[in-house]
Design a protein around this motif. Structure first.
Motif, PDB file in Angstrom:
ATOM      1  N   HIS A 190      -7.982   8.200   1.512  1.00  0.00           N
ATOM      2  CA  HIS A 190      -9.043   7.208   1.704  1.00  0.00           C
ATOM      3  C   HIS A 190      -8.541   5.826   1.315  1.00  0.00           C
ATOM      4  O   HIS A 190      -8.749   4.857   2.030  1.00  0.00           O
ATOM      5  N   SER A 191      -7.863   5.758   0.151  1.00  0.00           N
ATOM      6  CA  SER A 191      -7.506   4.421  -0.323  1.00  0.00           C
ATOM      7  C   SER A 191      -6.426   3.806   0.571  1.00  0.00           C
ATOM      8  O   SER A 191      -6.431   2.606   0.825  1.00  0.00           O
ATOM      9  N   TYR A 192      -5.511   4.635   1.096  1.00  0.00           N
ATOM     10  CA  TYR A 192      -4.513   4.097   2.033  1.00  0.00           C
ATOM     11  C   TYR A 192      -5.211   3.581   3.282  1.00  0.00           C
ATOM     12  O   TYR A 192      -4.903   2.512   3.795  1.00  0.00           O
TER      13      TYR A 192
ATOM     14  N   SER B 231      -8.599  11.374  -1.853  1.00  0.00           N
ATOM     15  CA  SER B 231      -8.982  10.001  -2.189  1.00  0.00           C
ATOM     16  C   SER B 231      -7.795   9.062  -1.999  1.00  0.00           C
ATOM     17  O   SER B 231      -7.975   7.882  -1.698  1.00  0.00           O
ATOM     18  N   MET B 232      -6.570   9.604  -2.144  1.00  0.00           N
ATOM     19  CA  MET B 232      -5.399   8.766  -1.857  1.00  0.00           C
ATOM     20  C   MET B 232      -5.370   8.409  -0.366  1.00  0.00           C
ATOM     21  O   MET B 232      -5.095   7.271   0.004  1.00  0.00           O
TER      22      MET B 232
ATOM     23  N   LYS C 216      -9.611   8.163   6.674  1.00  0.00           N
ATOM     24  CA  LYS C 216     -10.693   7.488   5.957  1.00  0.00           C
ATOM     25  C   LYS C 216     -11.771   8.458   5.492  1.00  0.00           C
ATOM     26  O   LYS C 216     -12.559   8.117   4.610  1.00  0.00           O
TER      27      LYS C 216
ATOM     28  N   ILE D 120       0.849  -1.209   0.000  1.00  0.00           N
ATOM     29  CA  ILE D 120       0.000   0.000   0.000  1.00  0.00           C
ATOM     30  C   ILE D 120       0.877   1.250   0.000  1.00  0.00           C
ATOM     31  O   ILE D 120       0.620   2.209  -0.715  1.00  0.00           O
TER      32      ILE D 120
ATOM     33  N   ASP E 298      -8.365   2.652   3.589  1.00  0.00           N
ATOM     34  CA  ASP E 298      -9.117   1.438   3.258  1.00  0.00           C
ATOM     35  C   ASP E 298      -8.180   0.241   3.185  1.00  0.00           C
ATOM     36  O   ASP E 298      -8.504  -0.848   3.658  1.00  0.00           O
ATOM     37  N   GLY E 299      -7.000   0.475   2.565  1.00  0.00           N
ATOM     38  CA  GLY E 299      -6.024  -0.607   2.448  1.00  0.00           C
ATOM     39  C   GLY E 299      -5.617  -1.120   3.819  1.00  0.00           C
ATOM     40  O   GLY E 299      -5.606  -2.329   4.067  1.00  0.00           O
TER      41      GLY E 299
ATOM     42  N   SER F  28      -8.335  -3.069   5.360  1.00  0.00           N
ATOM     43  CA  SER F  28      -8.539  -4.404   4.810  1.00  0.00           C
ATOM     44  C   SER F  28      -7.458  -5.351   5.312  1.00  0.00           C
ATOM     45  O   SER F  28      -7.710  -6.540   5.508  1.00  0.00           O
TER      46      SER F  28
END
Lengths: 416, 452
Positions: B137-139, B134-135, B325, B89, B141-142, B145
């Motif tokens: 957010h994606s980090y 959004s980066m 997030k 990530i 989310d990663g 997960s």
């Protein structure tokens, strides 16, 4: 000591070591194809941090270089406009010198007046030059036409207005006599407010005389009655004679908010509508660089020892038209001063460009250094990696050769 | 006299037959995982011979050592598995991550400062801010997960522990029934040793074999998992976890109130628990910390400036959303890019954009010791370091485990050469015993013919 060697031992030892060799072989292969020493942060955590820091510095350096590029264009345009203005002044001085002599007649003067009229028009055009949609000489009010004819004989207070973000419900008007010497923007900001049952409201406010950059806390308050009006005289202590009047226009409680802003422009005498502030961008870390040349300094008498160039040209024209040889002669000295003023500012542009040049060279060097540093840490030394790779390949071949012979030789070969 | 020789020969034949069978078993199991070679123990019985015991050749201490390595290996493997995913990530090697977007965000302010009313500059600032959020957010989310993955592992491993525990107690109870049959109980013991080592990979425990040959296993704080034929099953509960209600806590099935996460100090399960609750949570906290500071700092500066309609700046980021997030650009500003407060005064200059871009170099994090980017790079460095450490630890423990396994194989493993030699030895013994039978038979024939 004799070791017992069981079948699994032979295989395990072989396979473990083969895996080890294969894994370092693959690592080297990855370095060769990616040409990078660091392919994931764990390859070299400290190196990775360095690379990220260097990259960020390089990104800033590149931004600074971009900023410098923008400033250079701005200054080049400014410089050319100023030297054109200088040429106009030389022409005006030639006219003045020629027409101040006794040989000149009312007719020639009248003709030359026309010429000077042209010069004035050109001078206005130069002073109102734009670059990329912004006026070169209006200070930080770069959307405002800096010079407009006719000249303001008196100081003026512009129309007061509320900021676009305010909701409606209150009108604001200005009044008073401006006492300041240069153009200023006065701002009133609501800091705290209180709504009363009878739809009146009171508010405390801060004021600013520099467009809102710095604030003066007044601790003063005003009360605006329902459908009534209230006037703040001299806008607290900053107003230099400017009064603001608020008139209720069916305001509701929800219409008012903290940080609502009301402002008014105050203009000094002369043609100038801009302000004396300079526009700046960063050309290094925490190194703001003022790239604009204030029109106030260049064209008006607001600066130290300055003359108002447009007024002088106008005076020359009037003197020519009215055939006033003394008046024409008196313009010569002033035109000389005006030329000096333009030359001074032109050379200031040159100085600024020089400064940019130096900064640009330093930054370009730094950029190169950073690229080198990044490469040192993150790029693979291909020669070294290749020779290691060749070594590993031999080792891997050897282990495959050994593996193919495993189990070839047992006692079974000899039992018949 | 002759009859007794026949009896002796019969015992010898039978014993060697058994020994040869055993050699067959050893050879058959040369590739069986965890198989312990067996050896007949011959003993004199009067003038005859018998096999008194079939011995498993093993070193009890090595078993314990191997299990200990299994704890550490399992623990580090779990950590490596998850931290490798985190590393993917945060892999900024080729750029394009938060580090680059942060730089671009500040650069966009620089560009705006040079042309404060420029619509293109404003739009590009908004686009970059949106990419940045959004980066984040994606980090986030990663990371979440990866936490979920570790969480799922915890649940799965609890089931595995229960299976192991019940299998071990099954074998315990079979051993009490078959103690007399050596070959059978040896096989069971091999199986049980395998089960113990499988369990050792998941959780850390102490165990001992009691006088009846039954295994008792206890967690690090002395709570029993297996005592003879009794088992204590583990279970997972949700809703109680401090950082996320969907996270599992490990408990004993008969005592669901008492969370025992802390009792599990090694093995896969400890690794996953630690990753989920400490390591990844730490990364998440650092990222949230960074986001909160950026939101605060940028909003504070933004509110000091003025927008295109002379109003004071509003919050650029939604002030209530300060986590990785959920960080978000104010919808009002996206809808009207003229609300970006680039000016220091109401006159439309670019002063506030300059001040904004200066934040890049401000020492805002770690009590005024590092910049935003510096803080972020050290987080990436930290993750890289953790991944490198986990990888190194896995290598280290794998090497140790291999050495120990080889040591065990050296003692307990089957060697074909050796088995062939013993086969020849037993065959010779068998042939010789058979010769005794024929010789005795001949002698009896001679004796009988005398009588005729």
């Amino acid at each position: 000591m004799v070791m017992r060697v069981s079948e699994n031992m032979k295989f395990n030892t072989m396979i473990d070591n083969m895996f080890k060799t294969q894994s370092s072989y693959n690592k080297l292969m990855e370095k060769i194809v990616s040409q990078k020493e660091i392919n994931r942060p764990s390859d070299d955590p400290i190196g990775m941090v360095k690379v990220l820091d260097f990259r960020e510095s390089r990104e800033s350096v590149e931004q600074y270089l971009r900023n410098i590029g923008g400033c250079e264009s701005w200054l080049t345009i400014t410089e050319s406009k100023l030297s054109a203005a200088g040429d106009l002044l030389i022409k005006a001085r030639e006219v003045a010198a020629a027409q101040s002599t006794e040989t000149a007649t009312a007719e020639t003067r009248s003709i030359e007046a026309e010429a000077v009229q042209q010069l004035i028009g050109e001078m206005f055009a130069l002073a109102n030059s734009k670059y990329e949609g912004r006026y070169l000489f209006s200070g930080t009010k770069s959307e405002e036409v800096p010079f407009s004819s006719p000249e303001r004989g008196d100081k003026e207070i512009g129309d007061a207005a509320g900021a676009g973000g305010n909701t409606s419900g209150v009108d604001v008007t200005s009044s008073g006599t401006y006492e300041g010497l240069v153009n200023k923007t006065y701002v009133v900001k609501i800091t705290n407010w209180d709504w009363h049952d009878d739809n009146a409201w009171t508010a405390t406010y801060d004021v600013s005389a520099d467009g809102g950059e710095t604030w003066i806390s007044t601790d003063d308050s005003f009360e605006l009655p329902d459908d009534g009006e209230v006037t703040i005289s001299d806008i607290g202590i900053a107003g230099d004679g400017i009064n603001l009047t608020f008139t209720d226009n069916g305001m509701a409680e929800s219409d008012i908010a903290n940080n609502d802003i009301f402002y008014v422009q105050a203009l000094a005498t002369g043609y100038y509508n801009g302000n004396g502030e300079e526009m700046s961008v960063n050309i290094g870390e925490g190194e703001p660089f003022a790239y604009s040349v204030s029109g106030e300094e260049v064209f008006t008498d607001k600066g130290e020892g300055n003359v108002d160039i447009l007024s002088i040209l106008n005076r020359l024209e009037i003197a020519l038209e009215s055939n006033d040889s003394d008046g024409i002669a008196s313009c010569i000295d002033h035109l000389e001063a005006a030329s000096d003023q333009i030359i001074k500012n032109t050379s200031m542009c040159g100085t600024k460009v020089n400064r940019l040049e130096i900064a640009k060279n330093n930054l370009a060097d730094l950029d190169l250094d950073l690229t080198g540093l990044i490469s040192n840490v993150e790029d693979a030394d291909i020669t070294e990696v290749m020779s290691k790779f060749a070594m590993k390949e031999i080792a891997l071949k050897a282990s495959y050769a050994a593996a193919s012979r495993i189990g070839n030789l047992t006692i079974l070969n000899f039992i018949t | 006299m002759s009859i007794s020789a026949l009896n002796t020969a019969k015992d010898a034949l039978l014993s060697h037959q058994t020994a040869i069978n055993l050699t067959g078993t050893n050879i058959a199991n040369v590739n069986t995982l965890g198989y312990t070679r067996q050896r007949p123990v011959f003993s004199t019985l009067g003038q005859s011979v018998e096999i008194v015991e079939i011995e498993r050749i093993y070193d009890r201490f090595l078993g314990a050592q191997i299990n200990e390595q299994m704890h550490s290996l399992g623990y580090n493997e779990a950590k490596e598995k998850e931290v490798d995913r985190v590393e993917t990530i945060f892999n900024e090697v080729d750029g394009g991550g938060i580090n680059e977007l942060l730089s671009k965000f500040w650069s966009a302010w620089e560009d705006l400062s040079a042309n404060p009313s420029g619509q293109a500059e404003r739009q590009s600032l908004i686009s970059i801010s949106q990419s940045l959020t959004s980066m984040f957010h994606s980090y986030s989310d990663g990371l979440l997960s990866v936490q979920d993955d570790a969480n799922a592992w915890v649940q799965g491993l609890v089931h595995q522990v229960n299976n192991y525990v019940s299998d071990i107690s099954d074998i315990n109870s079979k051993i009490t029934q078959t103690e007399t049959d050596d070959v059978g109980s040896n096989t069971l013991k091999d199986k049980r040793a395998e089960l113990l080592s499988g369990l050792a990979e998941i959780v850390d425990f102490h165990y001992f074999e009691d006088s009846n040959g039954l295994i008792n296993a206890f967690l690090s704080n002395g709570m029993p998992l297996v005592e003879g034929i009794h088992t204590w099953e583990l279970d997972v509960v949700t809703e109680n976890h401090a950082s996320n209600p969907s996270f599992y806590d490990v408990v004993f099935k008969d005592d669901p109130e008492n969370v025992i996460n802390g009792v599990i100090t090694s093995g896969n399960m400890a690794g996953f628990l630690e990753m989920r609750d400490t390591t990844i949570k730490g990364y998440m906290d650092s990222l949230d910390n960074l986001v909160a500071s950026i939101v605060d700092k940028v909003n504070t500066q933004h509110k000091q400036g003025y927008d295109m309609s002379q109003s004071s700046g509003e919050d650029l980021f939604v002030a209530t959303k300060t986590k990785a997030k959920n960080i978000e650009i104010s919808a009002a500003i996206i809808a009207d890019i003229n609300k970006i407060a680039a000016s220091e005064t109401i006159n439309g200059d670019g002063g506030n954009a300059v001040s904004m871009s200066d934040i890049e170099d401000e020492l805002t994090m770690n009590d005024g010791k590092s910049t935003f980017s510096g803080y972020y790079s050290s987080l990436v460095g930290q993750i890289g370091q953790d991944a490198a450490d986990a990888g190194r630890n896995v290598d280290h423990h794998t090497t140790l485990l291999n050495q120990l396994t080889n040591k065990r194989e050296e003692i307990s493993g089957v060697s074909i050469d050796e088995e062939m030699m013993t086969l020849i030895m037993y065959q010779t013994g068998y042939n010789a015993a058979a010769k005794i039978v024929t010789t005795t038979d001949e002698m009896l024939d001679v004796l009988m013919s005398l009588v005729e």
